[in-house]
Write an enzyme that holds these catalytic residues in place. Structure first.
Site, PDB file in Angstrom:
ATOM      1  N   CYS A   1       6.049  -0.397   7.098  1.00 30.56           N
ATOM      2  CA  CYS A   1       5.673   0.774   6.295  1.00 30.56           C
ATOM      3  C   CYS A   1       6.848   1.158   5.399  1.00 30.56           C
ATOM      4  O   CYS A   1       7.994   1.150   5.839  1.00 30.56           O
ATOM      5  CB  CYS A   1       5.333   1.924   7.237  1.00 30.56           C
ATOM      6  SG  CYS A   1       4.891   3.439   6.393  1.00 30.56           S
ATOM      7  N   LEU A   2       6.543   1.505   4.157  1.00 32.77           N
ATOM      8  CA  LEU A   2       7.611   1.915   3.237  1.00 32.77           C
ATOM      9  C   LEU A   2       8.306   3.191   3.730  1.00 32.77           C
ATOM     10  O   LEU A   2       9.444   3.453   3.370  1.00 32.77           O
ATOM     11  CB  LEU A   2       7.041   2.140   1.832  1.00 32.77           C
ATOM     12  CG  LEU A   2       6.502   0.892   1.112  1.00 32.77           C
ATOM     13  CD1 LEU A   2       5.846   1.266  -0.204  1.00 32.77           C
ATOM     14  CD2 LEU A   2       7.621  -0.128   0.870  1.00 32.77           C
TER      15      LEU A   2
ATOM     16  N   HIS B   1      -4.210   1.668   7.828  1.00 34.33           N
ATOM     17  CA  HIS B   1      -2.818   2.147   7.857  1.00 34.33           C
ATOM     18  C   HIS B   1      -2.628   3.280   6.831  1.00 34.33           C
ATOM     19  O   HIS B   1      -2.055   4.317   7.137  1.00 34.33           O
ATOM     20  CB  HIS B   1      -1.889   0.961   7.557  1.00 34.33           C
ATOM     21  CG  HIS B   1      -0.439   1.311   7.441  1.00 34.33           C
ATOM     22  ND1 HIS B   1       0.508   0.824   8.308  1.00 34.33           N
ATOM     23  CD2 HIS B   1       0.233   2.081   6.547  1.00 34.33           C
ATOM     24  CE1 HIS B   1       1.694   1.301   7.958  1.00 34.33           C
ATOM     25  NE2 HIS B   1       1.554   2.065   6.884  1.00 34.33           N
ATOM     26  N   GLU B   2      -3.146   3.067   5.614  1.00 31.61           N
ATOM     27  CA  GLU B   2      -2.966   4.065   4.543  1.00 31.61           C
ATOM     28  C   GLU B   2      -3.782   5.322   4.808  1.00 31.61           C
ATOM     29  O   GLU B   2      -3.335   6.431   4.530  1.00 31.61           O
ATOM     30  CB  GLU B   2      -3.334   3.469   3.181  1.00 31.61           C
ATOM     31  CG  GLU B   2      -2.501   2.264   2.751  1.00 31.61           C
ATOM     32  CD  GLU B   2      -1.003   2.473   2.833  1.00 31.61           C
ATOM     33  OE1 GLU B   2      -0.533   3.618   2.669  1.00 31.61           O
ATOM     34  OE2 GLU B   2      -0.288   1.497   3.096  1.00 31.61           O
TER      35      GLU B   2
ATOM     36  N   HIS C   1      -2.018   7.672   7.003  1.00 26.44           N
ATOM     37  CA  HIS C   1      -1.023   8.502   6.293  1.00 26.44           C
ATOM     38  C   HIS C   1      -1.651   9.800   5.796  1.00 26.44           C
ATOM     39  O   HIS C   1      -1.049  10.861   5.882  1.00 26.44           O
ATOM     40  CB  HIS C   1      -0.461   7.750   5.074  1.00 26.44           C
ATOM     41  CG  HIS C   1       0.661   6.820   5.404  1.00 26.44           C
ATOM     42  ND1 HIS C   1       1.822   7.239   6.014  1.00 26.44           N
ATOM     43  CD2 HIS C   1       0.819   5.492   5.174  1.00 26.44           C
ATOM     44  CE1 HIS C   1       2.635   6.200   6.166  1.00 26.44           C
ATOM     45  NE2 HIS C   1       2.054   5.132   5.662  1.00 26.44           N
TER      46      HIS C   1
ATOM     47  N   GLY D   1       0.831  -1.199   0.000  1.00 28.82           N
ATOM     48  CA  GLY D   1       0.000   0.000   0.000  1.00 28.82           C
ATOM     49  C   GLY D   1       0.864   1.246   0.000  1.00 28.82           C
ATOM     50  O   GLY D   1       1.991   1.217   0.496  1.00 28.82           O
TER      51      GLY D   1
ATOM     52  N   GLN E   1       3.029   9.875   1.177  1.00 24.81           N
ATOM     53  CA  GLN E   1       4.367   9.272   1.245  1.00 24.81           C
ATOM     54  C   GLN E   1       5.277   9.682   0.086  1.00 24.81           C
ATOM     55  O   GLN E   1       6.486   9.516   0.168  1.00 24.81           O
ATOM     56  CB  GLN E   1       4.250   7.737   1.286  1.00 24.81           C
ATOM     57  CG  GLN E   1       3.619   7.219   2.572  1.00 24.81           C
ATOM     58  CD  GLN E   1       3.448   5.716   2.524  1.00 24.81           C
ATOM     59  OE1 GLN E   1       2.463   5.221   1.996  1.00 24.81           O
ATOM     60  NE2 GLN E   1       4.420   4.988   3.057  1.00 24.81           N
TER      61      GLN E   1
HETATM   62 ZN   LIG Z   1       2.817   3.199   5.627  1.00 21.64          ZN
END
Ligand SMILES: [Zn+2]
Length: 203
Positions: free
Chosen positions: A127-128, A169-170, A173, A81, A86
């Site tokens: 998480c990225l 989670h997304e 963000h 995701g 991000q």
């Molecule tokens: Zn993330």
């Protein structure tokens, strides 16, 4: 005989046209593919990850181009995701693919979530934007999602399990929140220090 000859010619014309169309289509696909860009993913504790994203007013070509870039960036980074925040684009857009085969892309524009019931589920999250760290986070298990797709059409989902976790989670963000915010201050501080050190080494 004349009739057969005509059919033969007709076939040749059809085959040639089909070949030409295939060449044009392949060319257009290549142009489209080249137009996609792998974008830089911001990493914790970058303050830009704390910006609240604004709703998308209209799903137009520019937004679809951004969605393409986000998928390209997410697949390249082997994530499941990615939120626009991000990649330093502060609009309410999320792309996801939780499938093993990496063939089920899902686009959420202006997503809204409602919690169903009280059950919570613990899940190890990564998480990225917090590379290399995985921690257990507890979140509501069942949700109802309402969002626009890349065509601008409204759709609804009632996911549970990994998809429900990933969506929450997304969405966090887009509101400037990270999964490390659910951890103890001590744990968050430790992750922050390690990533800051890594960023200094790479600078
Ligand atoms: Zn993330």
């Amino acid at each position: 005989m004349v009739y057969t000859a005509n059919i033969g010619m007709f076939k040749v014309v059809i085959v040639r046209t089909a070949r030409m169309l295939t060449v044009v289509y392949t060319h257009l696909l290549e142009i489209h593919h080249k137009a996609m860009t792998i974008r830089t993913i911001l990493e914790f504790p970058d303050p830009r990850l704390r910006i609240t994203a604004a709703p998308v007013a209209k799903v137009d070509k520019r937004i679809r181009h951004l969605v393409d870039d986000m998928f390209e960036t997410m697949y390249e980074a082997k994530g499941i995701g990615l939120a626009a925040t991000q990649i330093d684009e502060h609009q309410r857009i999320v792309v996801m693919d939780v499938s093993e085969e990496r063939d089920s892309p899902l686009t959420l524009i202006n997503p809204e979530v409602e919690f169903i019931g009280d059950s919570q589920r613990e899940h190890d999250e990564g998480c990225l934007s917090v590379p290399g760290f995985y921690e257990t986070v507890s979140r509501p298990d069942c949700i109802r999602l309402r969002a626009l797709n890349e065509k601008g059409d409204v759709f609804e989902l009632e996911p549970d399990g990994l998809l429900a976790v990933c969506i929450q989670h997304e969405l966090d963000h887009l509101n400037g929140k990270l999964f490390v915010d659910y951890l103890s201050a001590l744990k968050r501080q430790r992750i922050r220090k390690k990533l800051e050190k890594l960023h200094r080494q790479l600078a």
